[in-house]
Design a protein around this motif. Structure first.
Motif, mmCIF file in Angstrom:
data_model
loop_
_atom_site.group_PDB
_atom_site.id
_atom_site.type_symbol
_atom_site.label_atom_id
_atom_site.label_comp_id
_atom_site.label_asym_id
_atom_site.label_seq_id
_atom_site.Cartn_x
_atom_site.Cartn_y
_atom_site.Cartn_z
ATOM 1 N N ALA A 178 38.058 43.474 44.289
ATOM 2 C CA ALA A 178 37.841 42.486 43.227
ATOM 3 C C ALA A 178 39.135 42.051 42.580
ATOM 4 O O ALA A 178 39.246 40.931 42.074
ATOM 5 C CB ALA A 178 36.894 43.055 42.172
ATOM 6 N N PHE A 179 40.152 42.925 42.581
ATOM 7 C CA PHE A 179 41.418 42.611 41.903
ATOM 8 C C PHE A 179 42.596 42.796 42.861
ATOM 9 O O PHE A 179 43.620 43.371 42.515
ATOM 10 C CB PHE A 179 41.593 43.504 40.669
ATOM 11 N N SER A 180 42.448 42.278 44.064
ATOM 12 C CA SER A 180 43.450 42.515 45.104
ATOM 13 C C SER A 180 44.692 41.648 44.966
ATOM 14 O O SER A 180 45.712 41.933 45.589
ATOM 15 C CB SER A 180 42.825 42.272 46.483
ATOM 16 N N ASP A 181 44.618 40.585 44.136
ATOM 17 C CA ASP A 181 45.739 39.652 44.101
ATOM 18 C C ASP A 181 46.686 39.881 42.930
ATOM 19 O O ASP A 181 47.677 39.178 42.789
ATOM 20 C CB ASP A 181 45.230 38.205 44.068
ATOM 21 N N ASN A 182 46.385 40.870 42.071
ATOM 22 C CA ASN A 182 47.261 41.091 40.925
ATOM 23 C C ASN A 182 47.165 42.554 40.510
ATOM 24 O O ASN A 182 46.106 43.032 40.095
ATOM 25 C CB ASN A 182 46.867 40.175 39.769
ATOM 26 N N LEU A 183 48.296 43.263 40.595
ATOM 27 C CA LEU A 183 48.294 44.697 40.314
ATOM 28 C C LEU A 183 48.008 44.989 38.845
ATOM 29 O O LEU A 183 47.332 45.970 38.525
ATOM 30 C CB LEU A 183 49.641 45.303 40.718
ATOM 31 N N ALA A 184 48.508 44.146 37.943
ATOM 32 C CA ALA A 184 48.251 44.363 36.517
ATOM 33 C C ALA A 184 46.765 44.264 36.218
ATOM 34 O O ALA A 184 46.217 45.055 35.435
ATOM 35 C CB ALA A 184 49.035 43.349 35.683
ATOM 36 N N GLU A 185 46.092 43.305 36.848
ATOM 37 C CA GLU A 185 44.653 43.153 36.632
ATOM 38 C C GLU A 185 43.891 44.336 37.213
ATOM 39 O O GLU A 185 42.909 44.810 36.624
ATOM 40 C CB GLU A 185 44.182 41.841 37.249
ATOM 41 N N ASP A 246 46.394 47.455 23.885
ATOM 42 C CA ASP A 246 47.749 47.003 24.204
ATOM 43 C C ASP A 246 47.706 45.514 24.547
ATOM 44 O O ASP A 246 46.893 45.094 25.367
ATOM 45 C CB ASP A 246 48.281 47.803 25.395
ATOM 46 N N PRO A 247 48.582 44.692 23.948
ATOM 47 C CA PRO A 247 48.566 43.252 24.249
ATOM 48 C C PRO A 247 48.782 42.915 25.722
ATOM 49 O O PRO A 247 48.242 41.924 26.217
ATOM 50 C CB PRO A 247 49.716 42.707 23.390
ATOM 51 N N VAL A 248 49.555 43.731 26.456
ATOM 52 C CA VAL A 248 49.855 43.392 27.858
ATOM 53 C C VAL A 248 48.601 43.421 28.727
ATOM 54 O O VAL A 248 48.289 42.432 29.400
ATOM 55 C CB VAL A 248 50.959 44.312 28.423
ATOM 56 N N PRO A 249 47.831 44.516 28.761
ATOM 57 C CA PRO A 249 46.584 44.466 29.542
ATOM 58 C C PRO A 249 45.555 43.507 28.969
ATOM 59 O O PRO A 249 44.673 43.040 29.680
ATOM 60 C CB PRO A 249 46.086 45.919 29.512
ATOM 61 N N MET A 250 45.654 43.196 27.656
ATOM 62 C CA MET A 250 44.763 42.203 27.069
ATOM 63 C C MET A 250 44.977 40.853 27.764
ATOM 64 O O MET A 250 44.015 40.166 28.136
ATOM 65 C CB MET A 250 45.027 42.084 25.572
ATOM 66 N N VAL A 251 46.234 40.473 27.947
ATOM 67 C CA VAL A 251 46.540 39.225 28.648
ATOM 68 C C VAL A 251 46.087 39.311 30.098
ATOM 69 O O VAL A 251 45.567 38.346 30.667
ATOM 70 C CB VAL A 251 48.050 38.921 28.563
ATOM 71 N N ALA A 252 46.246 40.486 30.707
ATOM 72 C CA ALA A 252 45.831 40.652 32.106
ATOM 73 C C ALA A 252 44.326 40.439 32.275
ATOM 74 O O ALA A 252 43.879 39.923 33.306
ATOM 75 C CB ALA A 252 46.225 42.045 32.596
ATOM 76 N N ALA A 256 42.684 37.728 34.820
ATOM 77 C CA ALA A 256 41.706 38.042 35.859
ATOM 78 C C ALA A 256 40.614 36.994 35.912
ATOM 79 O O ALA A 256 40.177 36.575 36.989
ATOM 80 C CB ALA A 256 41.106 39.430 35.594
ATOM 81 N N LYS A 257 40.161 36.544 34.748
ATOM 82 C CA LYS A 257 39.079 35.566 34.694
ATOM 83 C C LYS A 257 39.561 34.142 34.995
ATOM 84 O O LYS A 257 38.956 33.408 35.769
ATOM 85 C CB LYS A 257 38.401 35.629 33.322
#
Length: 337
Positions: A178-185, A246-252, A256-257
């Motif tokens: 489901a999240f193969s295109d972005n490691l942060a996501e 944490d703001p960083v994963p919040m942006v991630a 994702a969406k």
């Protein structure tokens, strides 16, 4: 996922993976995977602060380096606090930085860690060769892209193993797919499952969470904003931040969406065909199609541009990450208009 040397010349210093980072007079963090590099830097900083909370942290941009800046920051302070000097954009370094850092390798300052972030390219190769040859009592932390499915699968396994949370192989495959295109996501999704699933995580759990019935903070904020519920989204955002998000994963989570929405917006065919075309699950296509109602291509494009700006700001380019997040949420709730 063993670290691989990034240079053709013989490497005389330890080559470590991102999670093995440790203090040294010079820590070279190389490779193109920015998410892993950011994690390594945070681990390094947190480890040094655990040893001595008085750690003094300074940031230097090698691209806009002012002559003498490194020596000034590395000079002993009145109270002799340990120092961490984080140097970004070494792949774009100025001549002045290159010369002064090469000189610094010959006599690193005591109680000082200089962490150099090099994202790839040939600029600064002379410095990299000098470091890898053993100059400056250095180590290298290699943060290469996780291009193979097996590497991303191993990354997800490590996320759940570190947290001590059981997860079935099928659920791991589902979340990585489901999240193969972005490691942060992918990391964000793993952490949200870890935080909010009390029992063993199964494929049913993954499908439930990522088919729009998620009860986790970041995705609840994203859901409300994308649906145009501005007041609710801001309220959820402030609550999430107040409870330690944490703001960083919040942006991630937003990324994702919105990236899935952008893919589906430009595609043609049935849900199954689009899922196959973009390498995502059919339920992700269905959710993205619902989320796209009321959006224009122009609004979506402007919002994705703001998402990139916000990502940079919450990672240090801006002074107020909370303001940057609120501005982004407002733009998304207005559908980029």
């Amino acid at each position: 996922m063993a670290a691989k040397p990034a240079a053709s010349k013989k490497v005389a210093i330890p080559q470590l993976n991102w999670h093995q980072v440790r203090p040294a007079p010079v820590v070279l963090i190389s490779g193109t995977e920015a998410f892993l590099a950011d994690r390594a830097l945070r681990l390094l900083r947190d480890g040094l602060r655990t040893v001595d909370p008085s750690l003094e942290v300074s940031d230097v941009d090698a691209a806009s380096y002012a002559p003498g800046e490194l020596l000034t920051l590395a000079s002993p302070s009145l109270f002799a606090e340990p120092r961490l000097i984080r140097v970004s954009n070494v792949e774009k370094c100025s001549d002045a930085f290159l010369l002064e850092m090469l000189d610094y390798l010959g006599s690193p300052a005591d109680d000082t860690v200089v962490a150099l972030r090099h994202g790839g390219g040939v600029r600064g190769k002379k410095l990299l060769d000098a470091i890898r040859a053993g100059g400056g009592q250095a180590i290298e932390v290699v943060c290469a892209d996780l291009k193979k499915d097996s590497d991303r699968y191993d990354f997800a396994v490590a996320e759940f193993k570190t947290a001590g949370r059981p997860i079935t192989p099928g659920a791991l495959r589902a979340i990585v797919g489901a999240f193969s295109d972005n490691l942060a996501e992918l990391a964000t999704a793993c952490q949200q499952l870890i935080a909010d699933s009390a029992n063993e995580i199964t494929e049913t759990t993954v499908e439930k969470y990522y088919s729009g019935r998620v009860e986790t903070n970041a995705f609840k904020v994203a859901d409300a904003a994308i649906a145009g519920r501005h007041g609710e989204a801001l309220g959820l955002l402030r609550h999430a931040l107040a409870t330690g998000a944490d703001p960083v994963p919040m942006v991630a989570a937003f990324a994702a969406k919105l990236r899935t929405m952008a893919k589906v917006s430009g595609g043609h065919g049935s849900q199954g065909q689009l899922a196959s075309q973009f390498g995502i699950a059919p339920w992700q296509v269905e959710r993205a199609q619902r989320d796209l109602r009321g959006w224009t291509d122009e609004g979506l494009g402007r919002t994705i541009e703001m998402l990139a700006e916000t990502d940079a700001q919450v990672k240090g380019a801006g002074r107020d990450p909370v303001y940057a997040l609120e501005r982004m949420v407002t733009a998304i709730a207005r559908k980029g208009l």
